[in-house]
Every structure is written in structure tokens, then in C-alpha cells.
Write an enzyme that holds these catalytic residues in place. Structure first.
Site, PDB file in Angstrom:
ATOM      1  N   HIS A 112      63.213 -20.667  50.497  1.00 29.03           N
ATOM      2  CA  HIS A 112      62.389 -20.206  51.303  1.00 29.03           C
ATOM      3  C   HIS A 112      62.999 -19.573  52.395  1.00 29.03           C
ATOM      4  O   HIS A 112      64.219 -19.941  52.933  1.00 29.03           O
ATOM      5  CB  HIS A 112      61.626 -21.441  51.841  1.00 29.03           C
ATOM      6  CG  HIS A 112      60.393 -21.326  52.728  1.00 29.03           C
ATOM      7  ND1 HIS A 112      60.659 -20.816  53.893  1.00 29.03           N
ATOM      8  CD2 HIS A 112      59.080 -21.382  52.109  1.00 29.03           C
ATOM      9  CE1 HIS A 112      59.310 -20.854  54.584  1.00 29.03           C
ATOM     10  NE2 HIS A 112      58.430 -21.070  53.281  1.00 29.03           N
ATOM     11  N   ASP A 185      66.390 -28.936  51.470  1.00 29.73           N
ATOM     12  CA  ASP A 185      65.144 -28.636  52.100  1.00 29.73           C
ATOM     13  C   ASP A 185      64.156 -29.046  51.122  1.00 29.73           C
ATOM     14  O   ASP A 185      64.151 -28.979  50.100  1.00 29.73           O
ATOM     15  CB  ASP A 185      64.849 -26.936  51.695  1.00 29.73           C
ATOM     16  CG  ASP A 185      63.564 -26.655  52.231  1.00 29.73           C
ATOM     17  OD1 ASP A 185      62.858 -27.466  52.488  1.00 29.73           O
ATOM     18  OD2 ASP A 185      63.358 -25.320  52.287  1.00 29.73           O
ATOM     19  N   CYS A 352      56.978 -16.726  51.109  1.00 29.92           N
ATOM     20  CA  CYS A 352      58.152 -16.759  52.108  1.00 29.92           C
ATOM     21  C   CYS A 352      59.606 -16.897  51.196  1.00 29.92           C
ATOM     22  O   CYS A 352      60.617 -17.569  51.641  1.00 29.92           O
ATOM     23  CB  CYS A 352      58.240 -17.985  53.097  1.00 29.92           C
ATOM     24  SG  CYS A 352      56.875 -17.558  54.112  1.00 29.92           S
TER      25      CYS A 352
HETATM   26  N1  PLP Z   1      60.731 -24.989  52.721  1.00 27.80           N
HETATM   27  C1  PLP Z   1      60.051 -24.791  51.512  1.00 27.80           C
HETATM   28  C2  PLP Z   1      60.637 -25.000  50.228  1.00 27.80           C
HETATM   29  C3  PLP Z   1      58.693 -24.483  51.667  1.00 27.80           C
HETATM   30  O1  PLP Z   1      57.942 -24.560  50.551  1.00 27.80           O
HETATM   31  C4  PLP Z   1      58.248 -24.527  53.071  1.00 27.80           C
HETATM   32  C5  PLP Z   1      56.759 -24.170  53.133  1.00 27.80           C
HETATM   33  O2  PLP Z   1      56.231 -23.333  52.405  1.00 27.80           O
HETATM   34  C6  PLP Z   1      59.164 -24.452  54.191  1.00 27.80           C
HETATM   35  C7  PLP Z   1      60.388 -24.493  53.652  1.00 27.80           C
HETATM   36  C8  PLP Z   1      58.523 -24.431  55.469  1.00 27.80           C
HETATM   37  O3  PLP Z   1      57.816 -25.350  55.728  1.00 27.80           O
HETATM   38  P1  PLP Z   1      56.978 -25.276  57.323  1.00 27.80           P
HETATM   39  O4  PLP Z   1      56.133 -24.093  57.427  1.00 27.80           O
HETATM   40  O5  PLP Z   1      56.309 -26.235  57.276  1.00 27.80           O
HETATM   41  O6  PLP Z   1      58.090 -25.049  58.176  1.00 27.80           O
END
Ligand code: PLP
Length: 396
Positions: A112, A185, A352
Site C-alpha cells: 500500500h 503492515d 492505494c
Molecule cells: N496498509 C494497508 C495494507 C491498507 O490496506 C491500508 C488501508 O487501506 C493502509 C495501509 C492504510 O490505512 P489507513 O488509511 O487506516 O492509514
């Protein structure tokens, strides 16, 4: 797991919609809503700094939430920092680390953007490990990429596009052999399966409350005690210091030094309740429930003509995330049609994860993503499959 019993706790489900977008954000059950209202109605005050009864109660509830979160992932409460979300948690590590000259970060094409952009720092080389076309990561690729100049290995636990699981434990060993931090993550894993930080072997783990039945506005950074102590605060100020003079200051130990200012109190308390809720249902039951629904979804989509389905085949283990494209249609168009024709809510676009869509899937337009959680049913999956089938057939 009694899905109907679970569903009765989620007011939004009474609208009759089929919610298949939990990877973006989950729904919130009544006990979490009540717990947050209880804060505002009964003990609304600031935490940590007051001696009056409301502040003492608020602090107790806030710290109880920290203990719940710690217990969920096998950590101790001092290792839990409340942040705004996963993104902020990852930035806290990237910006708080003291980077050495010539250091590199090893990450992957599955990430992401929130686990990629924070590592792009002046003077730091970012090395990107490629998975195979279905999203499987080979630990051998990490062996080749990680060296003694690697400061951080940043890896998603479960891909938010392909649903594939990363070989975190193997990568942890490689990172540790080279003295690198392993930052995981966990935004898509912690809400859906049992995760234990010691078993994973990670140095840091980031996740978001809003993807695990909690409210928006609160996330978590777990950090191994010694390494958490090596992060400089991103947001120094009230609540982070033991002593301040007009010319200097001494920071508190973590987590306080990393939680500058008034924290998201109602949200953290709500997240604590969400963790209690998840534990009461059981994360292993949730994982098995999602696994059965995902397999059914994949088996059918895999066979549908005019569809391109991403990730590993149905028989391989993965999380409850299925991304696909209907040939000849824009993913946003498919998602809109699913909503208007069948009340099925899915996500569309690049989620993303642009490098993955561009460089692995070769699909700059993105994909349609259906994601499952504990409140989804087999019947909902059938209705989703019918609706996708109709859209695909309409183009033949
Ligand atoms: N990492 C992953 C794998 C995600 O799916 C997401 C959210 O879609 C995020 C990070 C970012 O999360 P947040 O928007 O809550 O910071």
C-alpha cells in the site's frame, strides 16, 4: 460462529445492503458505539494529567484499551502507541528513526502507498522485491536484497489487493541476521486472523482501528520495547515529557513520548471494545468463516468468462480479499453497477497500490475489489456472484 447473531449487532446492515468493502473500512457494532457514548456521557475528561475522578476514570478506560490491544497481538502495554491510523504509525517509524549514511530499505511491489512513501527519505535507497504474478513472495528474493546496509525491511502481512499472505517469519530471520528492523503492515491481517508479534518476529507492527470494527481516527503502532525507545517523537509537546525547563526537556519513556497532545480518547476506548468484541467471536472462527466465503467466491469467479481474477488460485490460503476486472469495462463502472443493480458495495480503483497495478498486473485502471468480514454471509456471496455474472454476460 453465529453470523445472524453477529449481524444483529451492526445497525448499518439493517439497510439491506451487501457490504463487501471491509478492507477499506469495516462496519461498527453496537457495543463499540455504546462504549464511545459512555465516555462522552459518563467520564468525558482528559487523560493522564488529572487527579479528579473523571480524569482518573478516563485514564483507566484508556489504559484498559491499551491492554486489550496489547493482549490481542501478544505484546505488552508499554509497546503499544496509539496513532491516528496505520499510515501515521508507519510514518512514526520512518520519521523517528535515526538513519545512517548509505542505508537502504527493502520493501515489495505489493505494498500500500502507506508502506512505501514513508520510506522515501533523502539518502535512503529503496529496494523493491517483486512477487510472482499471483503475488507470492519468495524469501530467497529478500536474501538477495537485504544486506548489512539495510536499516528496515518494510513488508505487508496480507496484500490489500491480492489477499496473499507474506512469508513474514522467514523474512524476520533474514532481517535479523543483518540487524535490520522488520516493519510489518498489519492493516489487513490483524482484524482478520490471530497475529502474535513474537511469533512473527517483527520489530514494529502497524494497524488501523477502523478496519477492525473500531472507530475512525485511531490506529496502533506496536514496537519492540528497545526499538520503540530509539524513535524520536514525531509530535513533541504536552504529555511527552518528564521535565521541561525554559531551555531544555527530558522525554518520558514510550509510549507517552510518542503520543504528543491529547490522544483520541473516545476512539481508543472504542477500539478497546472492538478488540473485546473480536475476541468474544474468536479470531480463528472469523478466519475460517472468511476462508470458506472466499473460496466459494474465487471458485465461481475463476470460471466466469470475461473476467480476469488476480492473486493465487482458490485452493491456496489467502485472506478474504478478491480483486478482478470485467474485460472491456472500467472498474468504477462495474462497482457502480453492482451498487445500483444489486445493492452490493465493493471498491474500485488502485486501492492505494499503484505500483502493483501498473507493474505487476499491468492494469493502470485498477481493479474491482470485494472484501469480506465476519458479518458477511454465504447468501450475500451468492447474490454478489449472480450480479457479477450478469454484468459479465451483458457484454458478451
Ligand atoms: N496498509 C494497508 C495494507 C491498507 O490496506 C491500508 C488501508 O487501506 C493502509 C495501509 C492504510 O490505512 P489507513 O488509511 O487506516 O492509514
Amino acid at each position: 460462529m453465529d453470523v445472524e447473531r453477529v449481524r444483529s449487532d451492526f445497525p448499518i446492515l439493517r439497510k439491506g445492503l451487501i457490504y463487501l468493502d471491509s478492507a477499506a473500512s469495516s462496519l461498527t457494532p453496537e457495543p463499540v458505539l455504546s462504549k464511545m457514548l459512555e465516555f462522552y456521557r459518563e467520564y468525558r475528561a482528559n487523560v493522564e494529567r488529572g487527579v479528579h475522578r473523571l480524569s482518573v476514570r478516563a485514564t483507566e478506560e484508556f489504559e484498559a484499551a491499551r491492554r486489550e490491544v496489547a493482549g490481542l497481538i501478544g505484546a505488552s502495554p508499554e509497546e503499544i502507541v496509539f496513532t491516528k491510523n496505520t499510515t501515521e504509525a508507519l510514518n512514526l517509524v520512518a520519521a523517528g528513526r535515526e538513519w545512517g549514511r548509505g542505508e537502504n530499505v527493502v520493501t515489495t511491489l505489493l505494498e500500500h502507498h502507506s508502506n512505501l512513501l514513508p520510506w522515501r527519505r533523502p539518502g535512503v535507497e529503496v529496494r523493491v522485491v517483486r512477487p510472482d504474478r499471483e503475488g507470492r513472495l519468495d524469501p530467497g528474493e529478500f536474501e538477495r536484497a537485504v544486506d548489512d546496509r539495510t536499516g528496515v525491511v518494510a513488508l505487508t502481512h496480507l496484500s490489500n489487493v491480492l489477499g496473499t499472505l507474506s512469508p513474514v517469519e522467514e523474512v524476520a530471520e533474514i532481517a535479523s541476521e543483518h540487524g535490520a528492523w522488520l516493519v510489518v503492515d498489519g492493516a489487513q491481517s490483524v482484524p482478520h486472523r490471530e497475529v502474535d508479534v513474537r511469533r512473527l518476529g517483527c520489530t514494529f507492527l502497524a494497524f488501523s482501528g477502523h478496519k477492525m470494527l473500531g472507530p475512525t481516527g485511531v490506529g496502533v503502532l506496536y514496537g519492540r520495547r528497545e526499538e520503540l525507545g530509539r524513535l524520536s517523537p514525531l509530535c513533541p509537546g504536552g504529555g511527552t515529557v518528564r521535565e521541561v525547563t525554559s531551555g531544555g526537556h527530558e522525554f518520558l519513556e514510550p509510549p507517552a513520548r510518542l503520543e504528543g497532545g491529547t490522544p483520541p480518547i473516545a476512539e481508543a476506548v472504542g477500539l478497546g471494545e472492538a478488540v473485546r468484541y473480536l475476541k468474544s467471536v474468536g479470531l480463528e472462527s472469523i478466519r475460517r468463516h472468511e476462508e470458506a466465503l472466499t473460496r466459494r467466491m474465487l471458485e465461481e469467479l475463476w470460471e466466469l468468462e470475461g473476467l480476469e481474477v488476480y492473486g493465487t488460485p482458490p485452493e491456496e490460503e489467502r485472506g478474504g480479499i478478491v480483486s478482478f476486472n470485467v474485460e472491456g469495462m472500467d472498474p468504477h463502472e462495474v462497482a457502480s453497477l453492482l451498487d445500483t443493480s444489486a445493492g452490493v458495495l465493493v471498491r474500485s480503483g488502485h486501492h492505494c497500490a499503484m505500483p502493483l497495478h501498473l507493474e505487476l498486473l499491468g492494469r493502470p485502471q485498477g481493479s474491482v475489489r470485494a472484501s469480506l468480514y465476519l458479518y458477511n454471509t454465504a447468501e450475500e456471496v451468492e447474490r454478489f456472484l449472480e450480479a457479477v455474472g450478469e454484468i459479465a454476460r451483458s457484454l458478451r
